[in-house]
Motif scaffolding. Structure first.
Motif, PDB file in Angstrom:
ATOM      1  N   LEU A   1      18.576 -16.661  48.448  1.00 23.01           N
ATOM      2  CA  LEU A   1      19.714 -16.860  47.384  1.00 23.01           C
ATOM      3  C   LEU A   1      19.523 -16.129  46.287  1.00 23.01           C
ATOM      4  CD1 LEU A   1      19.919 -20.642  48.103  1.00 23.01           C
ATOM      5  CD2 LEU A   1      21.128 -18.921  49.069  1.00 23.01           C
ATOM      6  N   GLY A   2      18.408 -15.643  45.899  1.00 26.85           N
ATOM      7  CA  GLY A   2      18.032 -14.785  44.717  1.00 26.85           C
ATOM      8  C   GLY A   2      17.699 -13.592  45.030  1.00 26.85           C
ATOM      9  N   LYS A   3      17.652 -12.776  43.997  1.00 26.22           N
ATOM     10  CA  LYS A   3      17.712 -11.246  43.849  1.00 26.22           C
ATOM     11  C   LYS A   3      16.168 -10.998  43.591  1.00 26.22           C
ATOM     12  CE  LYS A   3      21.814  -9.854  44.465  1.00 26.22           C
ATOM     13  NZ  LYS A   3      22.321  -9.125  46.155  1.00 26.22           N
ATOM     14  N   VAL A   4      15.253 -11.523  44.489  1.00 27.06           N
ATOM     15  CA  VAL A   4      13.618 -11.274  44.349  1.00 27.06           C
ATOM     16  C   VAL A   4      13.593  -9.711  44.759  1.00 27.06           C
ATOM     17  CG1 VAL A   4      11.635 -11.555  45.355  1.00 27.06           C
ATOM     18  CG2 VAL A   4      13.189 -13.423  44.968  1.00 27.06           C
ATOM     19  N   PRO A   5      12.986  -8.908  44.134  1.00 28.68           N
ATOM     20  CA  PRO A   5      12.706  -7.517  44.483  1.00 28.68           C
ATOM     21  C   PRO A   5      12.232  -7.257  45.877  1.00 28.68           C
ATOM     22  CG  PRO A   5      11.869  -7.892  42.312  1.00 28.68           C
ATOM     23  CD  PRO A   5      12.252  -9.100  43.023  1.00 28.68           C
ATOM     24  N   GLU A   6      12.592  -6.421  46.812  1.00 22.06           N
ATOM     25  CA  GLU A   6      12.241  -5.965  47.965  1.00 22.06           C
ATOM     26  C   GLU A   6      10.950  -5.946  48.214  1.00 22.06           C
ATOM     27  OE1 GLU A   6      14.585  -3.201  50.369  1.00 22.06           O
ATOM     28  OE2 GLU A   6      16.400  -4.236  49.868  1.00 22.06           O
ATOM     29  N   SER A   7      10.331  -5.212  47.344  1.00 27.93           N
ATOM     30  CA  SER A   7       8.911  -4.894  47.523  1.00 27.93           C
ATOM     31  C   SER A   7       8.016  -6.235  47.312  1.00 27.93           C
ATOM     32  CB  SER A   7       8.769  -4.037  46.125  1.00 27.93           C
ATOM     33  OG  SER A   7       8.742  -4.906  44.812  1.00 27.93           O
ATOM     34  N   VAL A   8       8.596  -7.407  46.598  1.00 29.05           N
ATOM     35  CA  VAL A   8       7.861  -8.458  46.511  1.00 29.05           C
ATOM     36  C   VAL A   8       8.046  -9.310  47.864  1.00 29.05           C
ATOM     37  CG1 VAL A   8       7.527 -10.747  45.327  1.00 29.05           C
ATOM     38  CG2 VAL A   8       7.930  -8.625  43.951  1.00 29.05           C
ATOM     39  N   SER A   9       9.354  -9.531  48.230  1.00 24.94           N
ATOM     40  CA  SER A   9       9.604 -10.037  49.514  1.00 24.94           C
ATOM     41  C   SER A   9       8.864  -9.220  50.948  1.00 24.94           C
ATOM     42  CB  SER A   9      11.173  -9.840  49.948  1.00 24.94           C
ATOM     43  OG  SER A   9      11.829 -10.584  48.899  1.00 24.94           O
ATOM     44  N   LYS A  10       8.631  -8.066  50.758  1.00 28.65           N
ATOM     45  CA  LYS A  10       7.837  -7.270  51.910  1.00 28.65           C
ATOM     46  C   LYS A  10       6.507  -7.747  51.598  1.00 28.65           C
ATOM     47  CE  LYS A  10      10.373  -3.017  52.373  1.00 28.65           C
ATOM     48  NZ  LYS A  10      10.762  -1.562  52.388  1.00 28.65           N
ATOM     49  N   LEU A  11       5.984  -8.035  50.475  1.00 34.27           N
ATOM     50  CA  LEU A  11       4.537  -8.536  50.129  1.00 34.27           C
ATOM     51  C   LEU A  11       4.364  -9.696  50.712  1.00 34.27           C
ATOM     52  CD1 LEU A  11       1.754  -7.983  48.985  1.00 34.27           C
ATOM     53  CD2 LEU A  11       2.746  -9.024  46.918  1.00 34.27           C
ATOM     54  N   MET A  12       5.489 -10.800  50.675  1.00 34.02           N
ATOM     55  CA  MET A  12       5.532 -12.032  51.245  1.00 34.02           C
ATOM     56  C   MET A  12       5.443 -12.000  52.798  1.00 34.02           C
ATOM     57  SD  MET A  12       6.009 -15.406  50.748  1.00 34.02           S
ATOM     58  CE  MET A  12       4.847 -15.395  52.112  1.00 34.02           C
ATOM     59  N   VAL A  13       6.300 -11.040  53.475  1.00 32.22           N
ATOM     60  CA  VAL A  13       6.133 -10.771  54.792  1.00 32.22           C
ATOM     61  C   VAL A  13       4.599 -10.275  55.218  1.00 32.22           C
ATOM     62  CG1 VAL A  13       7.084  -9.396  56.790  1.00 32.22           C
ATOM     63  CG2 VAL A  13       8.612 -10.477  55.187  1.00 32.22           C
ATOM     64  N   GLN A  14       4.165  -9.387  54.302  1.00 34.83           N
ATOM     65  CA  GLN A  14       2.744  -9.246  54.747  1.00 34.83           C
ATOM     66  C   GLN A  14       1.886  -9.958  54.389  1.00 34.83           C
ATOM     67  OE1 GLN A  14       2.037  -5.652  56.064  1.00 34.83           O
ATOM     68  NE2 GLN A  14       0.166  -6.823  56.505  1.00 34.83           N
ATOM     69  N   LYS A  15       1.799 -11.105  53.735  1.00 33.71           N
ATOM     70  CA  LYS A  15       1.021 -12.252  53.708  1.00 33.71           C
ATOM     71  C   LYS A  15       1.001 -12.914  54.879  1.00 33.71           C
ATOM     72  CE  LYS A  15      -1.306 -12.712  50.588  1.00 33.71           C
ATOM     73  NZ  LYS A  15      -2.624 -12.202  50.356  1.00 33.71           N
ATOM     74  N   VAL A  16       2.110 -13.109  55.460  1.00 36.19           N
ATOM     75  CA  VAL A  16       2.515 -13.904  56.787  1.00 36.19           C
ATOM     76  C   VAL A  16       1.914 -13.269  57.782  1.00 36.19           C
ATOM     77  CG1 VAL A  16       4.292 -14.571  58.472  1.00 36.19           C
ATOM     78  CG2 VAL A  16       4.623 -14.993  55.844  1.00 36.19           C
ATOM     79  N   ILE A  17       2.089 -11.900  57.870  1.00 37.32           N
ATOM     80  CA  ILE A  17       1.485 -10.953  58.803  1.00 37.32           C
ATOM     81  C   ILE A  17      -0.209 -11.293  58.868  1.00 37.32           C
ATOM     82  CG2 ILE A  17       1.203  -8.818  59.777  1.00 37.32           C
ATOM     83  CD1 ILE A  17       4.003  -8.055  58.971  1.00 37.32           C
ATOM     84  N   ASP A  18      -0.767 -10.986  57.572  1.00 37.94           N
ATOM     85  CA  ASP A  18      -2.148 -11.136  57.411  1.00 37.94           C
ATOM     86  C   ASP A  18      -2.635 -12.555  58.047  1.00 37.94           C
ATOM     87  OD1 ASP A  18      -2.106  -8.583  56.416  1.00 37.94           O
ATOM     88  OD2 ASP A  18      -2.064  -9.316  54.285  1.00 37.94           O
TER      89      ASP A  18
ATOM     90  N   MET B   1       6.064  -2.744  59.921  1.00 37.97           N
ATOM     91  CA  MET B   1       5.112  -3.607  59.289  1.00 37.97           C
ATOM     92  C   MET B   1       4.196  -4.364  60.243  1.00 37.97           C
ATOM     93  SD  MET B   1       7.219  -5.115  56.055  1.00 37.97           S
ATOM     94  CE  MET B   1       5.991  -6.005  55.257  1.00 37.97           C
ATOM     95  N   GLY B   2       4.628  -4.498  61.360  1.00 37.54           N
ATOM     96  CA  GLY B   2       3.789  -5.325  62.417  1.00 37.54           C
ATOM     97  C   GLY B   2       4.344  -6.698  62.885  1.00 37.54           C
ATOM     98  N   ILE B   3       5.507  -6.874  62.548  1.00 34.38           N
ATOM     99  CA  ILE B   3       6.324  -8.199  63.151  1.00 34.38           C
ATOM    100  C   ILE B   3       7.565  -7.728  63.903  1.00 34.38           C
ATOM    101  CG2 ILE B   3       7.482  -8.271  60.648  1.00 34.38           C
ATOM    102  CD1 ILE B   3       6.632 -11.430  61.179  1.00 34.38           C
ATOM    103  N   GLU B   4       7.556  -8.384  65.024  1.00 39.23           N
ATOM    104  CA  GLU B   4       8.834  -8.204  65.523  1.00 39.23           C
ATOM    105  C   GLU B   4       9.762  -9.161  65.563  1.00 39.23           C
ATOM    106  OE1 GLU B   4       9.730  -5.894  68.171  1.00 39.23           O
ATOM    107  OE2 GLU B   4       7.773  -4.846  67.600  1.00 39.23           O
ATOM    108  N   SER B   5      11.011  -8.935  65.747  1.00 38.34           N
ATOM    109  CA  SER B   5      12.354  -9.967  65.379  1.00 38.34           C
ATOM    110  C   SER B   5      12.997 -10.608  66.530  1.00 38.34           C
ATOM    111  CB  SER B   5      13.055  -9.013  64.445  1.00 38.34           C
ATOM    112  OG  SER B   5      12.616  -8.720  63.214  1.00 38.34           O
ATOM    113  N   VAL B   6      13.286 -11.600  66.315  1.00 41.78           N
ATOM    114  CA  VAL B   6      14.315 -12.137  67.071  1.00 41.78           C
ATOM    115  C   VAL B   6      15.463 -12.391  66.207  1.00 41.78           C
ATOM    116  CG1 VAL B   6      15.085 -14.499  68.555  1.00 41.78           C
ATOM    117  CG2 VAL B   6      12.551 -13.924  68.035  1.00 41.78           C
TER     118      VAL B   6
END
Length: 485
Positions: free
Chosen positions: A90-107, A135-140
């Protein structure tokens, strides 16, 4: 040999989002997760950062990363899933931060995510899908079902082909509003499966129209082999079908459904006791409701709207907001009622009802929508008179002139005065500056044991209420008295 149907659990993600407005505490989820991990699910949906981070910090006063770290450590046998991409929200969080969030999940060991474009615009989704794979995560990839003059059979066939062209791990035919009927499934699903080619398709539906459990049987008979379900009390109602009903019915039809019901029933009893104590919803089967097809507000949003309206003393206006949402949706060009578009429609409908004048006040998101910032199809299908009314105000001109920066992660870090960990940087971007010191000061999570007797749970719950200085309980020849010093 019986054909096998595998189950994906949604209890701790969509189940609680649909019925408990994401009010499930980490101390409840961890013991439930540990038991569900023993049940033989193909996968479990686990984390939805764009909703969960802000909700857990602001309303539950908990650290969402505590849930991420400890939850992933508890799942020993069942793969967990992220419910998000780096562009959802819903918000305009910078994509770089959202990618960091995805990376933390992958880690933390999660390697599968379920992602969407709210317009089923898979050309737009392609970049995100491919980047997440890198990045290392497959998508449904979700193919979201909707009902409107635009959402024809031909529309879904073409969109399925577009989605399958991404070559994702799987597709997911997603009935987010609980709108499918058996007749429509029989008409549409075989064509969707044919258009998907060799990409497997999962089935995710809600029970809003009272047909959810039966619709699963229809979908399986037509070739679906991966089904989403939830554990009572977080099933039925506006949530997914009950896993117990799904498994029983499919087994009766001769399908092999790998599921150990013993730990599932333990979790069902555990969560039911919590629901009764905390005054949280217990999902119940619904009667068929034709009015649903007008507003199409999804389950997770209904529970959140009712929760927020009740907090401000306006719980009695929900029926008016449903009627208004149907009008707003048509005027906005029949967007699919899924995050974030459903929030835009529902929030604007609520504003129209509360102010008493349609579009007198509009949210920034409604303005952004009318400018095409939330999807190109909005500009193609909106009512032009409504769009002109939305944009004919100073705030709209301000937003139109704004540039939305996409700073790199290094630039984001340089803009922050204090040294922050990755998790703290994410919290600051998703919530606000004050959230970081708040989370630092939170106490450790306290888990609620599974299998606690109702009497012990009652005493513990009463004792936990700060207003109670003394608690006395009598049953039979036993008496318990607790007092605070």
């Amino acid at each position: 040999m019986a054909e096998t149907v595998r189950l994906i659990d949604t209890t701790l993600r969509d189940g609680q989002q649909s019925l408990w407005a994401m009010n499930m505490r980490t101390g409840w989820m961890l013991p439930a997760l540990e038991r569900l991990d023993e049940a033989g699910y193909e996968a479990m949906e686990f984390f939805v950062p764009v909703v969960q981070i802000k909700k857990m910090i602001r309303d539950l006063e908990e650290d969402p990363f505590e849930w991420l770290r400890r939850g992933t450590a508890r799942a020993k046998t069942t793969p967990l899933r992220l419910h998000a991409g780096y562009r959802s929200g819903l918000g305009k969080v910078p994509e770089s931060v959202s990618k960091l969030m995805v990376q933390k999940v992958i880690d933390c060991g999660i390697t599968t995510a379920r992602i969407s474009d709210p317009w089923n615009d898979f050309e737009t989704l392609r970049e995100e899908h491919d980047e997440m794979r890198r990045m290392g995560i497959e998508s449904v990839v979700n193919l979201i079902y909707s009902v409107s003059p635009r959402h024809t059979t031909e529309y879904f066939i073409q969109r399925t082909k577009d989605a399958a062209a991404l070559k994702p791990y799987r597709l997911c035919f997603k009935d987010v509003g609980g709108l499918l009927t058996p007749r429509r499934i029989r008409e549409l699903l075989p064509k969707v499966l044919e258009a998907a080619g060799d990409v497997p398709v999962e089935f995710h539906n809600h029970c809003n129209n009272g047909l959810g459990v039966y619709n699963v049987q229809e979908a399986v008979d037509l070739g679906i082999r991966h089904v989403h379900s939830a554990v009572p009390p977080l099933s039925d109602g506006s949530s997914q079908p009950s896993v117990l009903d799904v498994a029983r019915n499919l087994q009766a039809l001769g399908y092999d459904v790998p599921l150990d019901e013993a730990p599932v029933r333990v979790v069902a009893e555990y969560l039911t006791q919590i629901a009764q104590r905390e005054g949280l919803a217990i999902g119940q089967p619904r009667a068929y409701d034709e009015t649903l097809y007008a507003h199409q507000i999804p389950g997770g949003m209904i529970s959140n709207l009712e929760y927020q309206l009740a907090k401000v003393g306006m719980g009695g206006r929900m029926d008016l907001i449903r009627e208004e949402a149907a009008k707003v949706r048509a005027e906005l060009g029949y967007p699919i009622m899924v995050t974030p578009l459903s929030q835009f429609v529902g929030t604007q409908a609520a504003v129209n009802v509360i102010t008493g004048e349609r579009y007198k006040q509009v949210t920034d998101e409604t303005i952004q929508y009318a400018l095409g910032l939330w999807g190109r199809e909005a500009l193609e299908h909106m009512d032009e008179n409504v769009r002109d009314r939305i944009l004919d105000r100073p705030r709209a001109r301000e937003i139109a002139a704004m540039e939305v920066p996409q700073p790199s992660l290094e630039e984001v870090r340089k803009s922050v005065s204090a040294d922050l960990t990755d998790e703290e940087l994410i919290i600051r971007a998703y919530v606000d500056d004050a959230a970081v010191p708040f989370v630092r000061g939170l106490p450790p999570v306290k888990e609620e044991p599974v299998g606690r007797s109702p009497l012990v749970a009652l005493v513990a719950g009463l004792a936990a209420q700060s207003a109670q200085h003394e608690v006395s309980v009598e049953t039979g020849d036993m008496s318990i008295r607790l007092s605070k010093a």
